[in-house]
Design a protein around this motif. Structure first.
Motif, PDB file in Angstrom:
ATOM      1  N   GLU A 150       5.882  -1.677  -4.249  1.00  8.93           N
ATOM      2  CA  GLU A 150       5.427  -0.970  -3.189  1.00  8.93           C
ATOM      3  C   GLU A 150       4.371  -0.195  -3.242  1.00  8.93           C
ATOM      4  OE1 GLU A 150       8.110   2.305  -1.053  1.00  8.93           O
ATOM      5  OE2 GLU A 150       8.579   0.130  -0.061  1.00  8.93           O
ATOM      6  N   PRO A 151       3.230  -0.115  -2.623  1.00  6.82           N
ATOM      7  CA  PRO A 151       3.056  -0.832  -1.420  1.00  6.82           C
ATOM      8  C   PRO A 151       2.503  -2.431  -1.762  1.00  6.82           C
ATOM      9  CG  PRO A 151       1.263   0.473  -2.096  1.00  6.82           C
ATOM     10  CD  PRO A 151       2.069   0.866  -2.826  1.00  6.82           C
ATOM     11  N   VAL A 152       3.037  -3.181  -1.035  1.00  9.32           N
ATOM     12  CA  VAL A 152       2.854  -4.740  -1.362  1.00  9.32           C
ATOM     13  C   VAL A 152       1.339  -4.932  -1.247  1.00  9.32           C
ATOM     14  CG1 VAL A 152       3.356  -7.119  -0.746  1.00  9.32           C
ATOM     15  CG2 VAL A 152       5.261  -5.414  -0.759  1.00  9.32           C
ATOM     16  N   MET A 153       0.645  -4.716  -0.158  1.00 12.93           N
ATOM     17  CA  MET A 153      -0.821  -5.445   0.057  1.00 12.93           C
ATOM     18  C   MET A 153      -1.821  -4.867  -0.921  1.00 12.93           C
ATOM     19  SD  MET A 153      -0.960  -7.393   2.412  1.00 12.93           S
ATOM     20  CE  MET A 153      -2.695  -7.374   2.774  1.00 12.93           C
ATOM     21  N   GLU A 154      -1.664  -3.316  -1.088  1.00 12.05           N
ATOM     22  CA  GLU A 154      -2.624  -2.743  -2.053  1.00 12.05           C
ATOM     23  C   GLU A 154      -2.185  -3.033  -3.489  1.00 12.05           C
ATOM     24  OE1 GLU A 154      -1.061  -1.312   0.535  1.00 12.05           O
ATOM     25  OE2 GLU A 154      -1.914  -0.198   1.589  1.00 12.05           O
ATOM     26  N   THR A 155      -1.039  -3.448  -4.051  1.00  8.82           N
ATOM     27  CA  THR A 155      -0.923  -3.761  -5.286  1.00  8.82           C
ATOM     28  C   THR A 155      -1.214  -5.214  -5.513  1.00  8.82           C
ATOM     29  OG1 THR A 155       0.946  -1.950  -5.202  1.00  8.82           O
ATOM     30  CG2 THR A 155       0.920  -3.778  -6.992  1.00  8.82           C
ATOM     31  N   TYR A 157      -2.331  -7.840  -2.955  1.00 12.90           N
ATOM     32  CA  TYR A 157      -3.357  -8.481  -2.051  1.00 12.90           C
ATOM     33  C   TYR A 157      -4.498  -7.719  -1.578  1.00 12.90           C
ATOM     34  CZ  TYR A 157       1.229 -11.291  -1.922  1.00 12.90           C
ATOM     35  OH  TYR A 157       2.093 -11.896  -2.244  1.00 12.90           O
ATOM     36  N   ASN A 158      -5.088  -6.893  -2.406  1.00 15.76           N
ATOM     37  CA  ASN A 158      -6.128  -5.951  -1.737  1.00 15.76           C
ATOM     38  C   ASN A 158      -7.294  -6.705  -1.431  1.00 15.76           C
ATOM     39  OD1 ASN A 158      -5.891  -6.025  -4.913  1.00 15.76           O
ATOM     40  ND2 ASN A 158      -8.097  -5.402  -4.944  1.00 15.76           N
ATOM     41  N   ASP A 159      -7.566  -7.973  -1.700  1.00 16.41           N
ATOM     42  CA  ASP A 159      -8.535  -8.592  -1.122  1.00 16.41           C
ATOM     43  C   ASP A 159      -8.305  -9.710  -0.080  1.00 16.41           C
ATOM     44  OD1 ASP A 159      -7.349 -10.376  -2.933  1.00 16.41           O
ATOM     45  OD2 ASP A 159      -9.144 -11.335  -3.671  1.00 16.41           O
ATOM     46  N   VAL A 160      -7.432  -9.463   0.612  1.00 12.59           N
ATOM     47  CA  VAL A 160      -6.927 -10.420   1.592  1.00 12.59           C
ATOM     48  C   VAL A 160      -7.268  -9.745   2.913  1.00 12.59           C
ATOM     49  CG1 VAL A 160      -5.149 -11.511   2.958  1.00 12.59           C
ATOM     50  CG2 VAL A 160      -5.033 -11.585   0.629  1.00 12.59           C
ATOM     51  N   ALA A 161      -8.344 -10.252   3.571  1.00 14.66           N
ATOM     52  CA  ALA A 161      -8.643  -9.733   4.546  1.00 14.66           C
ATOM     53  C   ALA A 161      -7.953  -9.839   6.178  1.00 14.66           C
ATOM     54  CB  ALA A 161     -10.156 -10.291   4.956  1.00 14.66           C
ATOM     55  N   ASP A 207      -7.891  -6.827 -10.017  1.00 17.01           N
ATOM     56  CA  ASP A 207      -6.367  -6.740  -9.866  1.00 17.01           C
ATOM     57  C   ASP A 207      -5.775  -5.263  -9.979  1.00 17.01           C
ATOM     58  OD1 ASP A 207      -3.614  -7.104 -10.565  1.00 17.01           O
ATOM     59  OD2 ASP A 207      -4.179  -9.096 -11.381  1.00 17.01           O
ATOM     60  N   GLN A 208      -4.958  -5.025  -8.942  1.00 15.15           N
ATOM     61  CA  GLN A 208      -4.498  -3.720  -9.008  1.00 15.15           C
ATOM     62  C   GLN A 208      -2.984  -3.765  -9.506  1.00 15.15           C
ATOM     63  OE1 GLN A 208      -6.452  -0.997  -7.877  1.00 15.15           O
ATOM     64  NE2 GLN A 208      -7.762  -2.688  -8.043  1.00 15.15           N
ATOM     65  N   HIS A 235      -4.610  -9.656  -7.366  1.00 15.78           N
ATOM     66  CA  HIS A 235      -3.643 -10.208  -8.520  1.00 15.78           C
ATOM     67  C   HIS A 235      -3.192 -11.602  -8.072  1.00 15.78           C
ATOM     68  CE1 HIS A 235      -0.656 -10.027 -11.586  1.00 15.78           C
ATOM     69  NE2 HIS A 235       0.467 -10.520 -10.665  1.00 15.78           N
ATOM     70  N   CYS A 236      -3.474 -12.048  -6.627  1.00 19.48           N
ATOM     71  CA  CYS A 236      -3.041 -13.304  -6.337  1.00 19.48           C
ATOM     72  C   CYS A 236      -4.155 -14.048  -5.332  1.00 19.48           C
ATOM     73  CB  CYS A 236      -1.862 -12.900  -5.106  1.00 19.48           C
ATOM     74  SG  CYS A 236      -0.260 -12.105  -5.849  1.00 19.48           S
TER      75      CYS A 236
END
Length: 257
Positions: A150-155, A157-161, A207-208, A235-236
């Protein structure tokens, strides 16, 4: 569809069901590569104290890799994050080259690490991370012996628009047993000379979760040669740029048989 291509066995990272690979799995299958998912017991277990890294590897080896290989199939082990520890150990001593020398058909023909965790024999992931967990890993949550990110997105999937992906990503976050990260791994396949020229590592530069400098440290400490390709992604990348991931992998594995 019958195929002369190796079967790709996918090992997901921590906190994730292997269905996270559905998009790239479908793309590989369209290119003629059968796909199989490996499930680990340390993901959302009923008893968090009963699992270990070694048990994850043994289970996936016996339940997934060996049945395929004993049918005479060639296998490519594709790992992401924590899956690198499990898949690497599960594939040990199963290379096609070593099995061929024993007069046996089938075997592991190559390893693909996508931001894959790398540990030496007898080392845990926690040790490989310097002995402490990053702040995004919430220990003993939602219960003793488990953890979530947590947080999921920032950790992850930070490049998922796509803003609609946030709810899906959070719903897919599953608790993982801390014991999987704190127990020692068994001997890894990547250390074996039989897999020389058949190791691909895809680094995720933005990758975060596992920073690229950590990935570099892990690659260097193996003391073996990897083919290394960089992606300027989170990361993903199997979520943010699945076609690019598949194209990179296909270019390298086309001659693995």
């Amino acid at each position: 569809m019958s195929s002369t291509h190796p079967t790709i066995v996918f090992f997901a990272g921590g906190f994730a069901d292997p269905t996270c690979f559905d998009t790239i799995s479908a793309l590989f299958q369209q290119s003629g590569y059968p796909a199989v998912y490996a499930n680990v017991r340390s993901l959302n277990p009923s008893d968090a104290a009963s699992v270990t890294t070694a048990k994850d590897a043994e289970h996936t080896r016996n339940q997934v890799l060996l049945p395929l290989i004993e049918e005479g199939k060639d296998v490519i082990v594709f790992v992401h994050s924590y899956g690198g520890i499990v898949g690497g150990a599960a594939a040990a001593r199963l290379s096609k080259k070593s099995r061929l020398a024993e007069g046996k058909a089938g075997g592991v023909v190559g390893l693909v690490y996508l931001a894959g965790n790398i540990v030496r024999e007898g080392e845990s992931l926690l040790q490989a991370m310097g002995g402490s967990y990053p702040p995004f890993l919430k220990e003993n949550c939602p219960s003793q012996g488990l953890a979530i990110i947590e947080p999921v997105m920032e950790t992850l999937y930070n490049d998922v628009a796509d803003p609609s992906f946030k709810s899906k990503a959070e719903a897919a976050m599953l608790p993982h047993a801390l014991a999987a990260f704190e127990t020692p791994a068994t001997a890894p396949a990547w250390a074996e000379p039989e897999l020389e020229g058949r190791r691909l590592y895809i680094r995720t530069l933005e990758d975060q979760c596992i920073p690229s400098f950590v990935q570099d440290i892990w690659i260097n400490k193996t003391k073996v040669k990897w083919n290394v390709v960089d992606l300027k992604t989170s990361h993903c990348p199997f979520v943010s740029c699945p076609e690019e991931v598949v194209n990179i992998v296909l270019e390298f594995i086309k001659d693995w048989n």
